[in-house]
Design an enzyme around this catalytic site. Sequence first.
Site, PDB file in Angstrom:
ATOM      1  N   ARG A 153       1.007  -1.163   0.451  1.00  0.00           N
ATOM      2  CA  ARG A 153      -0.256   0.010   0.091  1.00  0.00           C
ATOM      3  C   ARG A 153       0.882   1.335   0.171  1.00  0.00           C
ATOM      4  O   ARG A 153       0.773   2.121   0.391  1.00  0.00           O
ATOM      5  CB  ARG A 153      -1.130  -0.048   1.596  1.00  0.00           C
ATOM      6  CG  ARG A 153      -2.603  -0.661   1.608  1.00  0.00           C
ATOM      7  CD  ARG A 153      -2.790  -0.836  -0.128  1.00  0.00           C
ATOM      8  NE  ARG A 153      -2.659  -1.895  -0.825  1.00  0.00           N
ATOM      9  CZ  ARG A 153      -3.087  -3.008  -0.822  1.00  0.00           C
ATOM     10  NH1 ARG A 153      -3.326  -3.562   0.255  1.00  0.00           N
ATOM     11  NH2 ARG A 153      -2.454  -3.782  -1.584  1.00  0.00           N
ATOM     12  N   SER A 231     -10.756   0.600   3.179  1.00  0.00           N
ATOM     13  CA  SER A 231     -10.055   0.734   4.174  1.00  0.00           C
ATOM     14  C   SER A 231      -9.159   1.741   4.953  1.00  0.00           C
ATOM     15  O   SER A 231      -8.895   2.313   3.831  1.00  0.00           O
ATOM     16  CB  SER A 231      -8.618  -0.264   4.517  1.00  0.00           C
ATOM     17  OG  SER A 231      -9.409  -1.956   3.932  1.00  0.00           O
ATOM     18  N   GLU A 332      -4.829   4.942   5.836  1.00  0.00           N
ATOM     19  CA  GLU A 332      -4.492   4.505   4.413  1.00  0.00           C
ATOM     20  C   GLU A 332      -4.526   5.694   3.354  1.00  0.00           C
ATOM     21  O   GLU A 332      -4.183   5.552   2.392  1.00  0.00           O
ATOM     22  CB  GLU A 332      -5.045   3.259   4.328  1.00  0.00           C
ATOM     23  CG  GLU A 332      -4.888   2.615   2.321  1.00  0.00           C
ATOM     24  CD  GLU A 332      -5.954   1.788   1.953  1.00  0.00           C
ATOM     25  OE1 GLU A 332      -5.912   0.329   2.919  1.00  0.00           O
ATOM     26  OE2 GLU A 332      -6.768   1.633   0.960  1.00  0.00           O
TER      27      GLU A 332
HETATM   28  C1  FAD Z   1     -15.273   1.526  -1.473  1.00  0.00           C
HETATM   29  C2  FAD Z   1     -14.790   1.519  -2.066  1.00  0.00           C
HETATM   30  C3  FAD Z   1     -12.957   0.886  -1.621  1.00  0.00           C
HETATM   31  C4  FAD Z   1     -11.921   0.854  -1.648  1.00  0.00           C
HETATM   32  N1  FAD Z   1     -11.226  -0.635  -1.902  1.00  0.00           N
HETATM   33  C5  FAD Z   1      -9.570  -0.721  -1.916  1.00  0.00           C
HETATM   34  C6  FAD Z   1      -9.396  -1.912  -2.443  1.00  0.00           C
HETATM   35  O1  FAD Z   1      -9.368  -3.200  -2.501  1.00  0.00           O
HETATM   36  N2  FAD Z   1      -7.545  -1.930  -2.880  1.00  0.00           N
HETATM   37  C7  FAD Z   1      -7.170  -0.519  -2.297  1.00  0.00           C
HETATM   38  O2  FAD Z   1      -5.897  -0.422  -2.345  1.00  0.00           O
HETATM   39  N3  FAD Z   1      -7.381   0.717  -2.487  1.00  0.00           N
HETATM   40  C8  FAD Z   1      -9.186   0.317  -2.311  1.00  0.00           C
HETATM   41  N4  FAD Z   1     -10.209   1.595  -1.676  1.00  0.00           N
HETATM   42  C9  FAD Z   1      -9.498   2.967  -2.322  1.00  0.00           C
HETATM   43  C10 FAD Z   1      -9.101   3.523  -3.685  1.00  0.00           C
HETATM   44  O3  FAD Z   1      -9.814   2.998  -4.037  1.00  0.00           O
HETATM   45  C11 FAD Z   1      -7.804   3.207  -4.127  1.00  0.00           C
HETATM   46  O4  FAD Z   1      -7.406   4.009  -3.555  1.00  0.00           O
HETATM   47  C12 FAD Z   1      -8.377   4.297  -5.636  1.00  0.00           C
HETATM   48  O5  FAD Z   1      -6.603   3.987  -6.493  1.00  0.00           O
HETATM   49  C13 FAD Z   1      -7.915   5.678  -5.693  1.00  0.00           C
HETATM   50  O6  FAD Z   1      -8.358   6.631  -6.516  1.00  0.00           O
HETATM   51  P1  FAD Z   1      -8.579   7.229  -6.713  1.00  0.00           P
HETATM   52  O7  FAD Z   1      -8.988   7.647  -8.064  1.00  0.00           O
HETATM   53  O8  FAD Z   1     -10.158   7.471  -6.145  1.00  0.00           O
HETATM   54  O9  FAD Z   1      -7.724   8.654  -6.567  1.00  0.00           O
HETATM   55  P2  FAD Z   1      -8.194  10.015  -5.600  1.00  0.00           P
HETATM   56  O10 FAD Z   1      -9.313   9.519  -4.864  1.00  0.00           O
HETATM   57  O11 FAD Z   1      -8.938  10.875  -6.797  1.00  0.00           O
HETATM   58  O12 FAD Z   1      -6.661   9.959  -5.004  1.00  0.00           O
HETATM   59  C14 FAD Z   1      -5.572   9.320  -4.213  1.00  0.00           C
HETATM   60  C15 FAD Z   1      -4.445   9.960  -4.470  1.00  0.00           C
HETATM   61  O13 FAD Z   1      -3.388   9.781  -5.566  1.00  0.00           O
HETATM   62  C16 FAD Z   1      -3.039  10.573  -5.684  1.00  0.00           C
HETATM   63  N5  FAD Z   1      -3.493  11.052  -7.731  1.00  0.00           N
HETATM   64  C17 FAD Z   1      -4.918  10.728  -7.958  1.00  0.00           C
HETATM   65  N6  FAD Z   1      -4.247  10.752  -9.329  1.00  0.00           N
HETATM   66  C18 FAD Z   1      -3.146  11.004  -9.758  1.00  0.00           C
HETATM   67  C19 FAD Z   1      -2.102  11.321 -10.667  1.00  0.00           C
HETATM   68  N7  FAD Z   1      -2.513  11.131 -11.908  1.00  0.00           N
HETATM   69  N8  FAD Z   1      -0.701  11.631 -10.189  1.00  0.00           N
HETATM   70  C20 FAD Z   1      -0.747  11.438  -8.960  1.00  0.00           C
HETATM   71  N9  FAD Z   1      -1.258  11.753  -8.113  1.00  0.00           N
HETATM   72  C21 FAD Z   1      -2.396  11.125  -8.028  1.00  0.00           C
HETATM   73  C22 FAD Z   1      -4.667  12.201  -5.356  1.00  0.00           C
HETATM   74  O14 FAD Z   1      -3.920  13.357  -5.126  1.00  0.00           O
HETATM   75  C23 FAD Z   1      -4.545  11.250  -3.968  1.00  0.00           C
HETATM   76  O15 FAD Z   1      -3.250  12.164  -3.230  1.00  0.00           O
HETATM   77  C24 FAD Z   1     -10.996   1.815  -1.576  1.00  0.00           C
HETATM   78  C25 FAD Z   1     -12.286   2.374  -1.873  1.00  0.00           C
HETATM   79  C26 FAD Z   1     -13.831   2.623  -1.639  1.00  0.00           C
HETATM   80  C27 FAD Z   1     -14.177   3.708  -1.977  1.00  0.00           C
END
Ligand code: FAD
Length: 341
Positions: A153, A231, A332
Site C-alpha cells: 500500500r 479501508s 490508508e
Molecule cells: C469502497 C472502496 C473500496 C476500496 N477498496 C480498495 C482496495 O481493495 N484496495 C486498494 O488498494 N484500495 C481500495 N480503495 C481505495 C481507492 O479506491 C484506491 O486507492 C484508488 O486507487 C484511488 O483512486 P482515485 O482515482 O479515487 O484516487 P483519488 O482519491 O482521487 O486520489 C488518491 C491520491 O492519489 C493522488 N492522485 C490521484 N491521481 C493522481 C495522478 N494522476 N498523479 C498523481 N497523483 C494522483 C491524489 O492526489 C491523492 O493523493 C477503496 C476505496 C473505496 C471507496
Amino acid sequence: MSELTTLRLGGPARSLVEARSEFELLAAVRGEPGPLLLVAGGSNLVVADAGFPGTVVRVLTAGVEERERDGCVELTVQAGEEWEPFVARCVAEGLAGVESLSGIPGSIGATPIQNVGAYGQEVAETIVSVRVLDRERDVVEELPAGDCGFAYRSSAFKRTPGRWVVLAVTFALERRELSAPLTYAELARTLAVAPGEGAPLADVREAVLALRRGKGMVLDPVDLDTVSAGSFFTNPIVEEGAFAALEERAAEHGRPPGFPEPDGRVKTSAAWLIERAGFQRGHGNPSGIAISSKHTLALTNRGQGTTAELLALAREIAGGVRDRFGVDLVPEPTLVGVDWP
Ligand SMILES: Cc1cc2nc3c(=O)[nH]c(=O)nc-3n(C[C@H](O)[C@H](O)[C@H](O)COP(=O)(O)OP(=O)(O)OC[C@H]3O[C@@H](n4cnc5c(N)ncnc54)[C@H](O)[C@@H]3O)c2cc1C
C-alpha cells in the site's frame, strides 16, 4: 470537495481545473505556483472541512493503447481512465493479472500511488512503467516499475507527495484462461480451489465482486456502508519482537493473524486488532460517522458526518488499539489539510 470524494466530505477548493488530455494536465500543473491537489475518483481522499486553499486539478484524461510484446499484451492507459472498467475489459479479453482487483473504485493513475491491492494481488505485479511529470525537475519521463519503490500500500509517489504527476500507466498482462495461483484463503475457498491453484478469470472476478459487495467495498449509491474511502487503516507491519509482544498481550483472544514479510517483519490484521480492542461494526454515530456495518476497516459517512468527526472516530479507534495492544495504526487514504494523529 464533498462532491468529488466517495466519503462525501470536504469543504470548498479555492479553484478547480479539469484536465481532459495530457496536454491540459501538464498545463494545469505547470501553471500552478501555489498548493495543488490532484483528484481523480476521490476514493482515497480525506479533505478537511475547511476545504483546500489551492487549485484542485481533476484528472479526466482518457485513452487505452494495446500492443503485443514478448508474449504478453501491454496496455498503456491514461491516468484518468477508470480502473474497474479496465479490469472488466482485461478479464473479457482473457488477460490475466488484475482479475482479483475487480470492484476497486478510482482511476488508473491513482493505482500506482498506493500500489492498489486486494485478495492477494497488487498492481506492482503487472505494472511495467509509469509515465510521470517529475515536478521537482520539470521533466516528463517513463519510470520503470523498479524505480517506483512499490511496497505494501505504498510507493515512491505516496512517500513523496506532490513530486510526481502520473500521466499514464503501462501494464503487461498474460493471455491465459486461468488466474495466477490464488494465495488469498477466503477467495480460494469461495472458488472451491486449493490455495495456490488458479481459477478461470471470469470466475475469479465474479467471486471477488461478490465478496466485496458483502463487505460494502463496491460503490453503491444506495448503500451507506459504501460511503467510505475503502479501508481506513493499513494492516500494521511490525518487527518480529514486536509481534511476539503482541502475541503475549493478545493471548486471551487467541493468536493474532501474522503473515511473514520478505524482510523478516510480520504483517498483522488491523481489523482483528480493532475488533479485539472493543470496536464493533456499526460503532459510532448512526447519522454521522460510523464503522461500516459490513466491514470493520471502513469508516463511513451516514449522511451528516464531517471530516472532524471522521478523524475523531479514527483517533478513538487508533488510540484504543494502541492502549490495548501497543500497535500504531496508520491511515490508508491521503489526508488533505488534517493532521494525524
Ligand atoms: C469502497 C472502496 C473500496 C476500496 N477498496 C480498495 C482496495 O481493495 N484496495 C486498494 O488498494 N484500495 C481500495 N480503495 C481505495 C481507492 O479506491 C484506491 O486507492 C484508488 O486507487 C484511488 O483512486 P482515485 O482515482 O479515487 O484516487 P483519488 O482519491 O482521487 O486520489 C488518491 C491520491 O492519489 C493522488 N492522485 C490521484 N491521481 C493522481 C495522478 N494522476 N498523479 C498523481 N497523483 C494522483 C491524489 O492526489 C491523492 O493523493 C477503496 C476505496 C473505496 C471507496
